[in-house]
Design an enzyme around this catalytic site. Sequence first.
Site, PDB file in Angstrom:
ATOM      1  N   CYS A  86     -34.713  53.712 -72.102  1.00 22.62           N
ATOM      2  CA  CYS A  86     -34.771  53.972 -73.534  1.00 22.62           C
ATOM      3  C   CYS A  86     -34.423  55.447 -73.807  1.00 22.62           C
ATOM      4  O   CYS A  86     -33.290  55.852 -73.624  1.00 22.62           O
ATOM      5  CB  CYS A  86     -36.141  53.577 -74.086  1.00 22.62           C
ATOM      6  SG  CYS A  86     -36.173  53.310 -75.869  1.00 22.62           S
ATOM      7  N   HIS A 194     -37.307  47.949 -71.554  1.00 16.03           N
ATOM      8  CA  HIS A 194     -38.378  48.615 -70.809  1.00 16.03           C
ATOM      9  C   HIS A 194     -38.895  47.756 -69.656  1.00 16.03           C
ATOM     10  O   HIS A 194     -39.844  46.971 -69.838  1.00 16.03           O
ATOM     11  CB  HIS A 194     -39.550  48.923 -71.752  1.00 16.03           C
ATOM     12  CG  HIS A 194     -39.289  50.008 -72.735  1.00 16.03           C
ATOM     13  ND1 HIS A 194     -39.667  51.322 -72.528  1.00 16.03           N
ATOM     14  CD2 HIS A 194     -38.674  49.986 -73.946  1.00 16.03           C
ATOM     15  CE1 HIS A 194     -39.310  52.060 -73.570  1.00 16.03           C
ATOM     16  NE2 HIS A 194     -38.708  51.267 -74.448  1.00 16.03           N
ATOM     17  N   GLU A 196     -40.734  48.666 -67.250  1.00 20.44           N
ATOM     18  CA  GLU A 196     -42.107  49.063 -66.919  1.00 20.44           C
ATOM     19  C   GLU A 196     -43.138  48.330 -67.776  1.00 20.44           C
ATOM     20  O   GLU A 196     -44.330  48.323 -67.450  1.00 20.44           O
ATOM     21  CB  GLU A 196     -42.270  50.581 -67.055  1.00 20.44           C
ATOM     22  CG  GLU A 196     -42.401  51.122 -68.469  1.00 20.44           C
ATOM     23  CD  GLU A 196     -41.087  51.231 -69.224  1.00 20.44           C
ATOM     24  OE1 GLU A 196     -41.107  51.756 -70.365  1.00 20.44           O
ATOM     25  OE2 GLU A 196     -40.040  50.812 -68.683  1.00 20.44           O
TER      26      GLU A 196
END
Length: 227
Positions: A86, A194, A196
């Site tokens: 991002c 994302h 994560e």
Amino acid sequence: MKFAVIVFPGSNCDSDMYHAIKDGLGADVEYVWHDETSLDGFDGILLPGGFSYGDYLRSGAIARFSKIMGAVIEAAQAGKPVLGVCNGFQILLEAGLLPGAMKRNEGLKFICRPVDLKVENTNTLFTSSYEEGEKITIPVAHGEGNYECDETILSELEENKQVVFRYVDSINGSRNQIAGITNKQGNVLGMMPHPERAVESLLGSEDGLKLFQSILRNWRESHVTTA
């Protein structure tokens, strides 16, 4: 393998990244503040999402000049895996580690939801644990995720198989629905979704964990010594 999570003023996904590595992957990880000048001792570099320096001027434009970026560039040139997610992707673009640029989303609205991606290339440090063409679900959260480049760069990205993730559906206007690209050497990855935030079922998807597992596995294989 030891990871560094780079923290800029305005980063807000650094703890998510730290959790994904420490608890999801079970690997060693430390935060590294933006005014440090060395990444010695780290094997993988992670630039998290957020709004570095308030996204003033352009997303990632000021963070690109942080002291730590000299060390990030050196790590990339040395062949170490560098992942920007991002805002981290935006910083890598501004730093010239990846080609192209980001524009405001088509429709000028912030997008925050899980999206479906297609894995386009599994022959990278970041994607070897996936199957080619595999459909995965990863969340996005961005207002400036509309990837743009000229026709020459676009042709090179496609021909060199540097496009590793592509949106199944067009969500933000990105050229060729590009969600993530690598450099020509394949050791620098920038992506808007994302991973994560997709490392455990509690979060709705575990599809992002394979990305971090790929990094760790490839590092271990490249550092195995035989007697």
